[in-house]
Structures are given as C-alpha cells and as structure tokens.
Design an enzyme around this catalytic site. Structure first.
Site, PDB file in Angstrom:
ATOM      1  N   CYS A  58       0.844  -1.198   0.000  1.00 56.19           N
ATOM      2  CA  CYS A  58       0.000   0.000   0.000  1.00 56.19           C
ATOM      3  C   CYS A  58       0.886   1.257   0.000  1.00 56.19           C
ATOM      4  O   CYS A  58       1.874   1.321   0.726  1.00 56.19           O
ATOM      5  CB  CYS A  58      -0.904  -0.012   1.245  1.00 56.19           C
ATOM      6  N   CYS A  62       0.644   4.624   6.986  1.00 54.32           N
ATOM      7  CA  CYS A  62       0.038   4.434   8.319  1.00 54.32           C
ATOM      8  C   CYS A  62       1.002   3.614   9.200  1.00 54.32           C
ATOM      9  O   CYS A  62       1.296   2.447   8.878  1.00 54.32           O
ATOM     10  CB  CYS A  62      -1.302   3.717   8.178  1.00 54.32           C
ATOM     11  N   CYS A  65       0.394  -0.073  10.325  1.00 58.35           N
ATOM     12  CA  CYS A  65      -0.153  -1.048   9.374  1.00 58.35           C
ATOM     13  C   CYS A  65       0.896  -1.953   8.724  1.00 58.35           C
ATOM     14  O   CYS A  65       1.833  -1.479   8.072  1.00 58.35           O
ATOM     15  CB  CYS A  65      -0.948  -0.331   8.285  1.00 58.35           C
ATOM     16  N   CYS A 102     -16.967  -8.543   5.444  1.00 59.40           N
ATOM     17  CA  CYS A 102     -16.228  -7.293   5.230  1.00 59.40           C
ATOM     18  C   CYS A 102     -14.989  -7.565   4.389  1.00 59.40           C
ATOM     19  O   CYS A 102     -14.164  -8.400   4.758  1.00 59.40           O
ATOM     20  CB  CYS A 102     -15.761  -6.704   6.562  1.00 59.40           C
ATOM     21  N   CYS A 133     -19.785  -5.303   3.451  1.00 60.76           N
ATOM     22  CA  CYS A 133     -19.018  -4.146   3.917  1.00 60.76           C
ATOM     23  C   CYS A 133     -17.694  -4.141   3.156  1.00 60.76           C
ATOM     24  O   CYS A 133     -17.140  -5.211   2.896  1.00 60.76           O
ATOM     25  CB  CYS A 133     -18.760  -4.275   5.420  1.00 60.76           C
ATOM     26  N   CYS A 193     -19.241   2.713   8.701  1.00 58.19           N
ATOM     27  CA  CYS A 193     -18.517   1.995   9.746  1.00 58.19           C
ATOM     28  C   CYS A 193     -17.241   2.789   9.963  1.00 58.19           C
ATOM     29  O   CYS A 193     -16.415   2.904   9.056  1.00 58.19           O
ATOM     30  CB  CYS A 193     -18.205   0.576   9.264  1.00 58.19           C
ATOM     31  N   ARG A 265     -17.846  -2.126  17.934  1.00 63.61           N
ATOM     32  CA  ARG A 265     -17.178  -3.409  17.683  1.00 63.61           C
ATOM     33  C   ARG A 265     -15.868  -3.533  18.452  1.00 63.61           C
ATOM     34  O   ARG A 265     -14.988  -2.687  18.346  1.00 63.61           O
ATOM     35  CB  ARG A 265     -16.907  -3.603  16.186  1.00 63.61           C
TER      36      ARG A 265
HETATM   37  N1  SAM Z   1      -6.640   0.726   3.063  1.00 61.48           N
HETATM   38  C1  SAM Z   1      -7.900   0.990   3.590  1.00 61.48           C
HETATM   39  C2  SAM Z   1      -7.905   2.124   4.591  1.00 61.48           C
HETATM   40  O1  SAM Z   1      -6.915   2.351   5.254  1.00 61.48           O
HETATM   41  O2  SAM Z   1      -8.949   2.775   4.717  1.00 61.48           O
HETATM   42  C3  SAM Z   1      -8.588  -0.218   4.189  1.00 61.48           C
HETATM   43  C4  SAM Z   1      -7.816  -1.248   4.991  1.00 61.48           C
HETATM   44  S1  SAM Z   1      -7.119  -0.706   6.533  1.00 61.48           S
HETATM   45  C5  SAM Z   1      -6.131  -2.094   6.942  1.00 61.48           C
HETATM   46  C6  SAM Z   1      -8.483  -0.693   7.650  1.00 61.48           C
HETATM   47  C7  SAM Z   1      -8.228  -0.317   9.091  1.00 61.48           C
HETATM   48  O3  SAM Z   1      -7.584  -1.383   9.781  1.00 61.48           O
HETATM   49  C8  SAM Z   1      -7.327   0.871   9.373  1.00 61.48           C
HETATM   50  O4  SAM Z   1      -7.968   2.090   9.204  1.00 61.48           O
HETATM   51  C9  SAM Z   1      -6.973   0.643  10.830  1.00 61.48           C
HETATM   52  O5  SAM Z   1      -7.892   1.284  11.683  1.00 61.48           O
HETATM   53  C10 SAM Z   1      -7.082  -0.876  10.994  1.00 61.48           C
HETATM   54  N2  SAM Z   1      -5.743  -1.457  11.255  1.00 61.48           N
HETATM   55  C11 SAM Z   1      -4.750  -1.626  10.364  1.00 61.48           C
HETATM   56  N3  SAM Z   1      -3.660  -2.150  10.945  1.00 61.48           N
HETATM   57  C12 SAM Z   1      -3.963  -2.330  12.256  1.00 61.48           C
HETATM   58  C13 SAM Z   1      -3.253  -2.815  13.370  1.00 61.48           C
HETATM   59  N4  SAM Z   1      -1.989  -3.202  13.268  1.00 61.48           N
HETATM   60  N5  SAM Z   1      -3.872  -2.857  14.564  1.00 61.48           N
HETATM   61  C14 SAM Z   1      -5.159  -2.430  14.682  1.00 61.48           C
HETATM   62  N6  SAM Z   1      -5.881  -1.954  13.662  1.00 61.48           N
HETATM   63  C15 SAM Z   1      -5.302  -1.891  12.455  1.00 61.48           C
HETATM   64 FE1  SF4 Z   2      -2.793   1.223   3.403  1.00 59.41          FE
HETATM   65 FE2  SF4 Z   2      -2.777   0.031   5.742  1.00 59.41          FE
HETATM   66 FE3  SF4 Z   2      -3.039   2.648   5.632  1.00 59.41          FE
HETATM   67 FE4  SF4 Z   2      -5.063   1.072   4.764  1.00 59.41          FE
HETATM   68  S1  SF4 Z   2      -4.291   1.246   6.849  1.00 59.41           S
HETATM   69  S2  SF4 Z   2      -4.230   2.881   3.770  1.00 59.41           S
HETATM   70  S3  SF4 Z   2      -3.878  -0.648   3.950  1.00 59.41           S
HETATM   71  S4  SF4 Z   2      -1.254   1.466   4.967  1.00 59.41           S
END
Ligand code: SAM
Ligand code: SF4
Ligand code: DTB
Length: 355
Positions: A58, A62, A65, A102, A133, A193, A265
């Site tokens: 990606c 973040c 992530c 989802c 979702c 959500c 949730r």
């Molecule tokens: N890429 C899209 C986005 O960021 O909107 C969708 C997928 S992203 C993985 C969805 C959510 O997963 C993130 O906004 C975050 O809140 C949650 N998430 C991701 N990594 C995580 C982690 N290590 N621990 C807890 N929540 C996590």
């Molecule tokens: Fe990409 Fe992870 Fe951020 Fe979603 S949460 S935008 S998958 S880096």
C-alpha cells in the site's frame, strides 16, 4: 454525571467526555449498561467476518499497518483476489454464522478497473444473503454511488485517532480527507462503519477527541470499530507501550454512552486480550466482533475459542440487522436505472436537435 438520554447527540464537549472517562469504573460501566439495554439485546453480538481481497504494497504510510509498502513486515503481497475466491470465503463465513462479510483492500483508493470486479464481489456476496461491507481507502462520489448501486451496505473508513495525534501516525493523507470520504459514503446512501485504534502511544485526551469526532458525524456511524493496536514487527509502532486494558474498556463504555444506537465493535487485538478483558468489553457495551481465524493479515481468536467464550458468557449471535431490505434495494436500483435511461434520452434528443 449521569447520562440517561439515549438520543443521538453530536455536540459532546471534551469536558463532558473527560468527565465520563473519570467516573469510578463501576459507575461508568453501569451507565454504559443502561444505555446499551435501552437499545439492544445486551446478550446479542453482531458477527462480521473479514477478508483481505488485496494485500500489502500500500502506498500509504500508516505507522500501525503491516500492509504499508513503506515498512518491511515480511508480508506476502497478493493482488486483487478473483471474484469466485471471495464468494467461496463468504459462503464459508455465512455457514460459520457471520451476518456480515467485510472485504478490505490495501489501497489508497480504488482504481476504476478494480472497481468493476469489486462491484461484482458485492453483488455476489449480497446474493448469498449476507450484509456487505468494504474498506478500500478513499472514494469519490462516483465510486461511492457505484458501490451503493451494486448493493454495498456498509463502507468502513476509520478516523483512526484524534485530529491532533493524526499527523504522528499518517502523513500521506489528512484527517480531513478521511472526513470527506465519510461524507461521500453517507451521501451515496451507504451505512458508515468508522472507528479508530487505541494503544498507538496517544494520550487520554486523544482518545476523548477521537470519540468526539466520531460522535460529531451525523448520523452517528452505524458501526464503530474500536481496535486495540496489533503490534506488527517491522512497523514503526512495534515497540509502543501497551495500553492498560482498563483504559481500553473505559473507551468502549464512553463510546457506548456517546453513540447509543451504534454497534460498537470490539475489533482488532482480541487474540492478545484475556477472556476477562473481552467479557468486560461486552459489559461496557461492545456488541460486535470479527469472527474467524484471521483479521486482514494478523490473527484473530480461532472460531472454536470464540464459540466457547460465547457459551461461557451466555452470548448469542445477533440475527441479521435490519438494514435496507431487499425490496428497498430493488426499488433504489429501479429508480437509478430510470434516471440513467432518462439522461440517455435527453442526450439523444440533444444530438437530434443539433443535426
Ligand atoms: N486501506 C484501507 C484504509 O486504510 O482505509 C482499508 C484497509 S485498513 C487495513 C483498515 C483499518 O484497519 C485501518 O484504518 C486501521 O484502523 C485498521 N488497522 C490496520 N492495521 C492495524 C493494526 N496493526 N492494529 C489495529 N488496527 C489496524
Ligand atoms: Fe494502506 Fe494500511 Fe493505511 Fe489502509 S491502513 S491505507 S492498507 S497502509
Ligand atoms: C477495522 O476497524 N479493523 C479491521 C477492519 N476495520 C478492516 C482491520 C483490522 C486489521 C488489523 C491488522 C491486520 O490484520 O492486518
């Protein structure tokens, strides 16, 4: 302070929210239970199952992530899954008792050629009788309306943290980008959500401010996922200090009181949580979980462990939520088709007139 009203409020002040957090734990949980019981069967838990339909690489940064291309987390990347594979997984989730499926993609935002396949996934998963979702990153109004037309019930897009702490966690898109996507999704007629992650090194004020921002959304998000950070080796947050589970439970209780009609949730992080912490989360008003052995890329409690926990606590899966029923969906599709046909007739007339 005793909160007895169960109507939606969007004007919570930070002082009010901090006062809820500062209540004696038993008083806070008692209030949360009262609010919870005014709106829900207190022993019913909505069950969603997650599937990563496109994994890793990606472009966003973040810091929590494992799927960000900026960090080396040894994750096996996967391109967009075939529709049949997604439907197979959705069938298995339904058989295991999920009411909502989802689908998550590691995108900044979907490309148009991906959207065609994603729309087909929505149509086929919905046809199984599951709520749908998706979480695909930022979407514009055309993309949102295509997803809604395909039958997408919920769009997940988290605010993640407070506006102040946000810049410490993500630099490739802004907090207000996130609010824009949420407004776009709502305008397209989908349910929202949206929640956040706790335990990312934020302070108590940040947790209050995150909940304040979520409750400002009008209407409140129908689903509010509260994730406990899953610390993944290779991400910048892998060594952040643990959040005290009692603080986490307080945040669930405050979310329940502030957003009385929403499903709150108990989201990521359950695998690392004790049974007692999870039981407290349900007592504090959490009434939804992810069920199944994996979240997107990290682990979740095995299904039989969750079944045993439900049995021990006397919890039962919530029956499918009353969302847009099939007749309303069919009516909306017919209206859109009619509008489209009308626009085409107008365009034809314009061509006729110009020759
Ligand atoms: N890429 C899209 C986005 O960021 O909107 C969708 C997928 S992203 C993985 C969805 C959510 O997963 C993130 O906004 C975050 O809140 C949650 N998430 C991701 N990594 C995580 C982690 N290590 N621990 C807890 N929540 C996590
Ligand atoms: Fe990409 Fe992870 Fe951020 Fe979603 S949460 S935008 S998958 S880096
Ligand atoms: C949400 O708030 N949590 C889910 C879902 N929405 C998409 C994702 C959790 C991801 C945890 C890390 C992983 O498994 O990759």
């Amino acid at each position: 302070m005793t909160i007895t009203t169960t109507a939606q409020r969007h004007d919570w002040t930070l002082d009010e929210i901090n006062a809820l957090f500062a209540l004696p734990f038993n008083d806070l949980l008692f209030q949360a239970q009262q609010v919870h019981r005014a709106h829900f069967d207190a022993n019913a838990v909505q069950i969603s199952t997650l599937l990563s339909i496109k994994t890793g690489a990606c472009p966003e940064d973040c810091k929590y992530c494992p799927q960000s291309g900026h960090y080396n987390t040894q994750l096996e990347k996967e391109k967009l899954l075939e529709v049949e594979k997604v439907v197979e997984q959705a069938k298995a989730a339904k058989e295991a008792g999920a009411s909502r499926f989802c689908m998550g993609a590691a995108w900044r935002s979907p490309r148009d050629k991906d959207l065609v396949l994603v729309e087909e996934m929505v149509r086929q998963v919905k046809a199984l009788g599951l709520e749908t979702c998706m979480t695909l990153g930022m979407v514009d109004s055309d993309q949102a309306s295509r997803l809604a037309t395909a039958g997408l019930d919920y769009y997940n897009h988290n605010l993640d943290t407070s506006p102040d702490y946000y810049g410490e966690i993500i630099t490739t898109r802004t907090f207000s980008d996130r609010l824009d996507t949420l407004a776009t999704v709502r305008d397209a007629g989908m349910k929202v959500c949206s929640g956040g992650i706790l335990g990312m090194g934020e302070d108590a004020q940040d947790r209050s401010a995150l909940l304040q921002q979520l409750a400002k959304l009008s209407p409140h998000p129908e689903s509010v996922p509260i994730n406990m950070l899953v610390k993944v080796p290779g991400t910048p947050l892998e060594n952040v200090e643990d959040l005290d589970p009692i603080e986490f439970i307080r945040a669930i209780a405050v979310a329940r009181i502030m957003m009385p009609q929403s499903h709150v949730r108990l989201s990521a992080g359950r695998e690392q949580m004790s049974e007692s912490t999870q039981a407290l989360a349900f007592l504090a008003g959490a009434n939804s979980i992810f069920y199944g052995d994996t979240l997107l890329t990290t682990g979740n409690p095995q299904a039989d462990i969750d079944r045993a926990l439900f049995a021990k606590l006397g919890l039962h899966p919530e029956r499918r939520e009353t969302c847009e029923d099939d007749a309303t969906h069919a009516q909306r599709l017919a209206q859109q088709a009619e509008q489209h046909a009308r626009a085409e007739r107008v365009a034809e007339l314009a061509v006729d007139a110009s020759v």
